[in-house]
Design a protein around this motif. Structure first.
Motif, PDB file in Angstrom:
ATOM      1  N   SER A 123      57.168-104.522  -3.960  1.00 54.29           N
ATOM      2  CA  SER A 123      58.156-104.196  -2.942  1.00 54.29           C
ATOM      3  C   SER A 123      58.344-102.688  -2.862  1.00 54.29           C
ATOM      4  O   SER A 123      58.032-101.941  -3.794  1.00 54.29           O
ATOM      5  CB  SER A 123      59.500-104.858  -3.262  1.00 54.29           C
ATOM      6  OG  SER A 123      60.119-104.225  -4.372  1.00 54.29           O
TER       7      SER A 123
ATOM      8  N   TYR B 145      71.506-108.761  -3.879  1.00 50.07           N
ATOM      9  CA  TYR B 145      70.838-109.662  -4.810  1.00 50.07           C
ATOM     10  C   TYR B 145      71.744-110.860  -5.093  1.00 50.07           C
ATOM     11  O   TYR B 145      72.925-110.699  -5.406  1.00 50.07           O
ATOM     12  CB  TYR B 145      70.494-108.935  -6.101  1.00 50.07           C
ATOM     13  CG  TYR B 145      69.407-107.907  -5.913  1.00 50.07           C
ATOM     14  CD1 TYR B 145      68.069-108.290  -5.832  1.00 50.07           C
ATOM     15  CD2 TYR B 145      69.717-106.550  -5.803  1.00 50.07           C
ATOM     16  CE1 TYR B 145      67.070-107.348  -5.639  1.00 50.07           C
ATOM     17  CE2 TYR B 145      68.721-105.605  -5.608  1.00 50.07           C
ATOM     18  CZ  TYR B 145      67.397-106.013  -5.529  1.00 50.07           C
ATOM     19  OH  TYR B 145      66.408-105.077  -5.332  1.00 50.07           O
TER      20      TYR B 145
ATOM     21  N   GLN C 199      62.628-111.590   1.242  1.00 49.94           N
ATOM     22  CA  GLN C 199      63.285-111.780  -0.051  1.00 49.94           C
ATOM     23  C   GLN C 199      64.699-112.321   0.136  1.00 49.94           C
ATOM     24  O   GLN C 199      65.150-113.189  -0.630  1.00 49.94           O
ATOM     25  CB  GLN C 199      63.321-110.478  -0.842  1.00 49.94           C
ATOM     26  CG  GLN C 199      63.854-110.648  -2.261  1.00 49.94           C
ATOM     27  CD  GLN C 199      63.820-109.365  -3.074  1.00 49.94           C
ATOM     28  OE1 GLN C 199      63.436-108.304  -2.570  1.00 49.94           O
ATOM     29  NE2 GLN C 199      64.236-109.453  -4.325  1.00 49.94           N
TER      30      GLN C 199
ATOM     31  N   ILE D 198      65.546-104.566   0.272  1.00 54.04           N
ATOM     32  CA  ILE D 198      65.514-106.004   0.001  1.00 54.04           C
ATOM     33  C   ILE D 198      65.052-106.637   1.307  1.00 54.04           C
ATOM     34  O   ILE D 198      65.843-106.789   2.241  1.00 54.04           O
ATOM     35  CB  ILE D 198      66.898-106.539  -0.421  1.00 54.04           C
ATOM     36  CG1 ILE D 198      67.434-105.769  -1.626  1.00 54.04           C
ATOM     37  CG2 ILE D 198      66.818-108.023  -0.755  1.00 54.04           C
ATOM     38  CD1 ILE D 198      68.847-106.165  -2.034  1.00 54.04           C
TER      39      ILE D 198
ATOM     40  N   GLN E 142      64.956-109.569 -10.453  1.00 58.33           N
ATOM     41  CA  GLN E 142      64.986-109.929  -9.041  1.00 58.33           C
ATOM     42  C   GLN E 142      64.026-109.114  -8.189  1.00 58.33           C
ATOM     43  O   GLN E 142      63.701-109.498  -7.065  1.00 58.33           O
ATOM     44  CB  GLN E 142      66.402-109.728  -8.470  1.00 58.33           C
ATOM     45  CG  GLN E 142      67.478-110.533  -9.150  1.00 58.33           C
ATOM     46  CD  GLN E 142      67.222-112.009  -9.063  1.00 58.33           C
ATOM     47  OE1 GLN E 142      67.204-112.589  -7.987  1.00 58.33           O
ATOM     48  NE2 GLN E 142      66.984-112.622 -10.215  1.00 58.33           N
ATOM     49  N   ARG E 143      63.584-107.982  -8.700  1.00 57.41           N
ATOM     50  CA  ARG E 143      62.723-107.125  -7.897  1.00 57.41           C
ATOM     51  C   ARG E 143      61.350-107.772  -7.712  1.00 57.41           C
ATOM     52  O   ARG E 143      60.741-108.243  -8.666  1.00 57.41           O
ATOM     53  CB  ARG E 143      62.563-105.753  -8.537  1.00 57.41           C
ATOM     54  CG  ARG E 143      63.862-104.960  -8.569  1.00 57.41           C
ATOM     55  CD  ARG E 143      63.636-103.537  -8.940  1.00 57.41           C
ATOM     56  NE  ARG E 143      62.964-103.405 -10.224  1.00 57.41           N
ATOM     57  CZ  ARG E 143      62.596-102.245 -10.754  1.00 57.41           C
ATOM     58  NH1 ARG E 143      62.843-101.129 -10.109  1.00 57.41           N
ATOM     59  NH2 ARG E 143      61.994-102.194 -11.922  1.00 57.41           N
ATOM     60  N   VAL E 144      60.886-107.778  -6.488  1.00 59.66           N
ATOM     61  CA  VAL E 144      59.603-108.398  -6.165  1.00 59.66           C
ATOM     62  C   VAL E 144      58.482-107.394  -6.419  1.00 59.66           C
ATOM     63  O   VAL E 144      58.548-106.240  -5.979  1.00 59.66           O
ATOM     64  CB  VAL E 144      59.582-108.841  -4.689  1.00 59.66           C
ATOM     65  CG1 VAL E 144      58.203-109.380  -4.316  1.00 59.66           C
ATOM     66  CG2 VAL E 144      60.659-109.875  -4.440  1.00 59.66           C
TER      67      VAL E 144
END
Length: 237
Positions: A117, A101, A198, A194, A112-114
């Protein structure tokens, strides 16, 4: 030759670097690898751990060598090394984000987590214990898709729950400190935790001095340690 300080990601410990450390040392480099609080064999209670504790432990490591270091953070540790660079930029020659990240100011790892995901879908919070875990049936595919059966067995035996507080703590960085440190991003093209999309978005948004790529999933230190060591060396030059 360089000194590499290796910082593991969530759930893991210094053990995850056990293949990379000898590869770096065989090429003449010094290596420092250690457990973050409540990880690996560090037995600090989960509820006593904060993001600040992570940052301070890494700061201690980068301040010890007589020369500036190449500071490597994997996954969640990208958050940590970002804050460390703000705290002690003069001790760091290069920041290396290993499929990690790369946050903007005032955002946490959770930010930050999409949405949608695989890692978001696999994460299970245990509020009573103050930890989060990855669902057992998702662990291998998410983190170790290209790893050997023995590596997966080792990881399953050693991963630990992740304290929740550090995941929700935002970084605080500035142009005058963090932004002065050279940073390199090592993309992993087959990462399911990740994703490469991303990773590209973070690089484009935050900017890096150099981008390198490994044809690996989320744990290249296990699946391709020689290539990982050589890429880290290239990143630190």
């Amino acid at each position: 030759m360089s000194t590499f300080v290796l910082v593991h990601g969530a759930y893991h410990g210094a053990w995850c670097w056990h293949k990379v450390v000898p590869e770096l040392e065989a090429r003449g480099h010094d290596v420092v690898a250690f457990d973050l609080p409540a990880h690996g064999i560090d037995m600090i209670p989960f509820g006593d751990v904060s993001f600040e504790d992570y940052v301070e432990r890494v700061c201690e490591a980068v301040r010890t060598p007589d020369e500036s270091v190449t500071l490597v953070g994997h996954s969640m540790a990208g958050m940590v090394i970002t804050q460390v660079a703000e705290r002690c930029p003069d001790e760091i020659g290069t920041l290396v984000y290993l499929t990690a990240y790369l946050p903007p100011d005032d955002e946490s790892m959770i930010d930050q987590r999409v949405e949608g995901s695989l890692i978001s879908e696999s994460f299970v919070a245990d509020e009573a214990r103050g930890v989060g875990v990855i669902a057992d049936d998702k662990l291998e595919g998410l983190f170790y898709a290209d790893c050997s059966a023995s590596d997966v067995a080792l990881a399953r035996a050693l991963v630990r729950p992740e304290p929740l507080e550090p995941l929700s703590a935002p970084v605080s960085i500035s142009e005058g400190r963090f932004e002065t440190v050279r940073r390199v991003y090592v993309r992993c093209g087959n990462d399911r935790a990740i994703t490469i999309e991303q990773q590209r978005a973070m690089i484009e948004d935050r900017g890096c001095d150099l981008t390198l790529t490994l044809p690996a999933s989320h744990s290249p230190f296990l699946s391709m340690p020689i290539e990982t060591a050589e890429t880290l060396i290239a990143a630190g030059k």
